[in-house]
Design a protein around this motif. Structure first.
Motif, PDB file in Angstrom:
ATOM      1  N   MET A 151       0.820  -1.217   0.000  1.00 35.56           N
ATOM      2  CA  MET A 151       0.000   0.000   0.000  1.00 35.56           C
ATOM      3  C   MET A 151       0.857   1.272   0.000  1.00 35.56           C
ATOM      4  N   LEU A 152       1.690   1.399  -1.001  1.00 35.61           N
ATOM      5  CA  LEU A 152       2.636   2.517  -1.072  1.00 35.61           C
ATOM      6  C   LEU A 152       1.939   3.874  -1.079  1.00 35.61           C
ATOM      7  N   TRP A 153       0.889   4.009  -1.853  1.00 31.94           N
ATOM      8  CA  TRP A 153       0.164   5.275  -1.935  1.00 31.94           C
ATOM      9  C   TRP A 153      -0.572   5.564  -0.624  1.00 31.94           C
ATOM     10  N   GLN A 154      -1.221   4.553  -0.098  1.00 34.55           N
ATOM     11  CA  GLN A 154      -2.105   4.735   1.049  1.00 34.55           C
ATOM     12  C   GLN A 154      -1.371   5.031   2.353  1.00 34.55           C
ATOM     13  N   MET A 155      -0.077   4.708   2.430  1.00 39.15           N
ATOM     14  CA  MET A 155       0.642   4.842   3.691  1.00 39.15           C
ATOM     15  C   MET A 155       1.436   6.143   3.813  1.00 39.15           C
ATOM     16  N   ALA A 156       1.033   7.159   3.089  1.00 34.16           N
ATOM     17  CA  ALA A 156       1.744   8.439   3.134  1.00 34.16           C
ATOM     18  C   ALA A 156       1.845   9.004   4.549  1.00 34.16           C
TER      19      ALA A 156
END
Length: 233
Positions: free
Chosen positions: A189-194
């Motif tokens: 979840m690269l995008w979601q874990m900002a």
């Protein structure tokens, strides 16, 4: 639950350490995966008790196909067994089972179990249990972009972009837990874990108990979330 006053809406978990747990005991790696499945059951129970609405686990990445065939086959068989066995429990406890990843690339036996599990729990609403299967964060972003291109989109906002993810309505994780001492997110979840809070523990996943999960929640409560805002000194 005592002293739990700020509950994360979404907890994501990277369940790491099954293989090492088995190796330390002189057992085949599959024994570690089987013991790890038991921990999933326990964590689902405590998450629901705590009032968490979304619990997601990283079960199998797109990179995991590079593991030995006998280990991959064992994981897939265990997954089918787990879905078939736990669906009645999930329905009884009003927990919706969902999957995210490149599901259509999975073997037919797995796809059938996935679809049956999702269909059987489709009307459950007290908690969502999400299994990332044949998943990678990069693949999710690429798949979203390709969907946009097929629709002829030339410009899009961040909020609109989320609508092209595998589960658009899933909120970004408030807390990520990773076991086994590794301190990275491994393409999850690269995008979601900002702006996700990270919690790393040396505990191997098969030893990750109810108490360990609560310890992570208590640690989360003590943190001040900033969402990118820099506070003045």
């Amino acid at each position: 639950m005592e002293n739990l006053y700020r509950i994360p809406e979404h907890v994501a978990v990277i369940m790491d350490g099954n293989g090492r747990w088995a190796k330390r005991r002189g057992l085949p790696r599959v024994y570690g995966h089987r013991e790890g499945a038991k921990r999933v059951e326990e964590i689902i129970e405590v998450a629901k008790e705590a009032g968490i609405k979304w619990l997601s686990v990283f079960a199998f990445s797109t990179e995991n196909w590079g593991r030995p065939k006998e280990e991959v086959d064992a994981i897939m068989s265990l997954l089918v067994e787990y879905i078939n066995k736990k669906v009645p429990y999930l329905v009884e406890n009003d927990i919706r089972l969902r999957f995210m990843g490149r599901i259509e690339e999975l073997p037919e036996m797995i796809k059938a179990s996935v679809k049956e599990g999702e269909k059987a729990t489709a009307n459950c609403s007290s908690m969502n249990f999400v299994v990332a299967l044949n998943y990678s964060g990069k693949a999710e972003i690429i798949d979203a972009v390709n969907r946009l291109l097929k629709e002829g989109k030339k410009e899009i906002s961040e909020e609109e972009f989320k609508n092209y993810f595998y589960i658009p309505q899933m909120p970004d994780p408030d807390l990520l837990i990773r076991t086994s001492g590794e301190e990275r997110i491994s393409n999850f979840m690269l995008w979601q874990m900002a702006y996700t809070e990270f919690y790393f523990t040396e505990t191997l996943w098969p030893d990750f108990s109810r108490e360990e999960f609560l310890k992570a929640l208590y640690e989360y409560q003590s943190r001040e979330r900033r969402f990118g805002k820099v506070l003045s000194i």
